[in-house]
Write a protein that holds these residues in place. Structure first.
Motif, PDB file in Angstrom:
ATOM      1  N   GLY A 311       0.823  -1.205   0.000  1.00 55.56           N
ATOM      2  CA  GLY A 311       0.000   0.000   0.000  1.00 55.56           C
ATOM      3  C   GLY A 311       0.852   1.248   0.000  1.00 55.56           C
ATOM      4  N   VAL A 312       0.294   2.327   0.543  1.00 56.04           N
ATOM      5  CA  VAL A 312       1.018   3.602   0.572  1.00 56.04           C
ATOM      6  C   VAL A 312       1.681   3.837   1.923  1.00 56.04           C
ATOM      7  N   GLY A 313       1.443   2.954   2.894  1.00 56.47           N
ATOM      8  CA  GLY A 313       2.055   3.104   4.210  1.00 56.47           C
ATOM      9  C   GLY A 313       1.132   3.800   5.191  1.00 56.47           C
ATOM     10  N   MET A 314       1.382   3.569   6.473  1.00 56.37           N
ATOM     11  CA  MET A 314       0.529   4.111   7.521  1.00 56.37           C
ATOM     12  C   MET A 314       0.582   5.638   7.572  1.00 56.37           C
ATOM     13  N   ARG A 315       1.756   6.210   7.440  1.00 57.97           N
ATOM     14  CA  ARG A 315       1.898   7.666   7.543  1.00 57.97           C
ATOM     15  C   ARG A 315       1.102   8.372   6.451  1.00 57.97           C
ATOM     16  N   THR A 316       1.237   7.915   5.206  1.00 63.07           N
ATOM     17  CA  THR A 316       0.504   8.522   4.106  1.00 63.07           C
ATOM     18  C   THR A 316      -0.995   8.322   4.269  1.00 63.07           C
ATOM     19  N   THR A 317      -1.391   7.158   4.766  1.00 66.63           N
ATOM     20  CA  THR A 317      -2.809   6.885   4.996  1.00 66.63           C
ATOM     21  C   THR A 317      -3.400   7.854   6.005  1.00 66.63           C
ATOM     22  N   LEU A 318      -2.677   8.133   7.078  1.00 67.13           N
ATOM     23  CA  LEU A 318      -3.167   9.066   8.084  1.00 67.13           C
ATOM     24  C   LEU A 318      -3.261  10.485   7.535  1.00 67.13           C
ATOM     25  N   ILE A 319      -2.341  10.848   6.661  1.00 65.97           N
ATOM     26  CA  ILE A 319      -2.418  12.165   6.024  1.00 65.97           C
ATOM     27  C   ILE A 319      -3.675  12.250   5.164  1.00 65.97           C
ATOM     28  N   LEU A 320      -3.984  11.179   4.432  1.00 63.58           N
ATOM     29  CA  LEU A 320      -5.211  11.151   3.629  1.00 63.58           C
ATOM     30  C   LEU A 320      -6.450  11.259   4.520  1.00 63.58           C
ATOM     31  N   LEU A 321      -6.427  10.612   5.677  1.00 64.72           N
ATOM     32  CA  LEU A 321      -7.556  10.697   6.598  1.00 64.72           C
ATOM     33  C   LEU A 321      -7.701  12.111   7.160  1.00 64.72           C
ATOM     34  N   ALA A 322      -6.581  12.774   7.421  1.00 58.56           N
ATOM     35  CA  ALA A 322      -6.643  14.166   7.861  1.00 58.56           C
ATOM     36  C   ALA A 322      -7.274  15.037   6.783  1.00 58.56           C
ATOM     37  N   CYS A 323      -6.972  14.755   5.534  1.00 60.62           N
ATOM     38  CA  CYS A 323      -7.575  15.507   4.427  1.00 60.62           C
ATOM     39  C   CYS A 323      -9.078  15.251   4.351  1.00 60.62           C
ATOM     40  N   CYS A 324      -9.506  14.022   4.649  1.00 57.48           N
ATOM     41  CA  CYS A 324     -10.943  13.726   4.696  1.00 57.48           C
ATOM     42  C   CYS A 324     -11.628  14.576   5.766  1.00 57.48           C
TER      43      CYS A 324
END
Length: 353
Positions: A311-324
């Protein structure tokens, strides 16, 4: 409800753990999950059905709301009788006024008039609930890192299946006690003082801030892998930031997204529009729980969890969730403030009276 669910999981897992002791996974991979463990999740799930069944039973014993009886069925006499029985006072019906109101407010769902009057409201309630649930139900993705880092959860291989259920339920109960439940009570206290719009917008903004605060220095806060835990991290900051995301979720959109749809739409559309908004939220929960589970896997092949692609990794995933969360704050501007206004004023049902 959150605490009750955790309490049931704790009690059931403790009972089965004492009755059917099992070795840790690293000692006996097969024996660490005794056959009786299959009953644990079934009992926990069954316990959750009990309050739902009781709610359904009690609701069937209640009379229909007077607003629905009057404004949808057009039966003022029945509404007056129901209100008199519940309030124990005499209530007069005004059938002629009701007939006039019902005849004026006769447009249907999703017609042009509905879209003009409430289309943006529906877009606001569905989009904010959708975006909230993506972020809210994705927070479980990295709870194992948080709980392991602060010592609440040892490495999975060092536990049996029943021990893992117990420890995860206990950790989730602690998070609920220090963040989730207080967030709800803050909403109860301040919702009619600060208003729905302010609490929802503030909640999305604070969730965005704390999610970025978790994601950008994620590996710095978590620390490096050492033995069955994480070392050289900043674990107190880690758990505080994690707790605040839940606090402002509940002192924010996780409370208001199901309140506003019940207030802003006309009576004859209220349940339908609330259901559409809730369904949008559940779609977001599916995206968060499954889609972001795949996205959070390690970028390097061989480091992801067994059975998952990279995948894109946990850190990038959390950044995407912050954008949501940030997008949820933007779509909140489509939702009107309902504080201090009657349901009829909000929906425009008084305009034709």
């Amino acid at each position: 409800g959150i605490l009750a669910g955790a309490a049931v999981a704790i009690m059931v897992s403790i009972t089965f753990k004492k009755a059917f002791p099992a070795a840790a996974f690293d000692v006996d991979p097969i024996g660490s999950t005794p056959p009786q463990a299959d009953f644990v999740w079934r009992i926990i799930l069954l316990a959750g059905a009990i309050p739902a069944a009781l709610t359904y039973y009690w609701r069937m014993k209640m009379p229909e709301t007077a607003r629905y009886t009057v404004l949808v069925e057009g039966n003022a006499r029945q509404a007056a009788q129901d209100m008199s029985r519940v309030l124990e006072v005499e209530v007069d019906d005004e059938q002629q006024k009701v007939e006039k109101t019902v005849s004026v407010e006769s447009y249907g769902l999703f017609c042009k008039e509905f879209l003009v009057n409430h289309g943006l409201h529906l877009l606001g309630t569905t989009s904010t609930w959708f975006l909230l649930d993506i972020a809210f139900y994705s927070q479980n993705l990295f709870q194992k890192d948080v709980f392991t880092a602060v010592g609440w959860l040892p490495s999975p291989v060092s536990m049996s299946a029943l021990e893992e259920v117990y420890r995860i339920a206990r950790a989730q109960a602690l998070i609920a006690l220090i963040s989730t439940v207080p967030g709800y009570w803050f909403t109860v206290i301040f919702i009619d003082k600060l208003g729905r719009f302010f609490i929802q917008f503030m909640g999305f903004c604070m969730m965005t801030a704390f999610m970025f605060g978790l994601s950008i220095p994620y590996y710095y806060l978590r620390g490096t892998v050492c033995s069955s835990s994480y070392c050289n991290g900043h674990h107190l900051t880690f758990i505080v930031l994690y707790g605040f995301t839940f606090f402002f979720s509940n002192f924010g959109p996780n409370s208001t997204t199901f309140i506003v749809p019940a207030e802003v739409f006309p009576t004859r559309f209220r349940s339908t529009c609330h259901g559409i908004s809730a369904a949008s939220g559940k779609a977001g929960a599916i995206v968060g729980a499954f889609g972001f589970l795949y996205a959070s896997q390690a970028q390097t092949d061989g480091n992801q969890e067994p059975g998952y692609p990279t995948g894109v990794g946990m850190r990038t995933t959390l950044i995407l969730l912050a954008c949501c969360n940030a997008m949820g704050g933007v779509f909140t501007f489509l939702v009107p403030e309902t504080k201090g206004r009657s349901l009829e004023d909000l929906s425009g049902e008084n305009d034709g009276a």
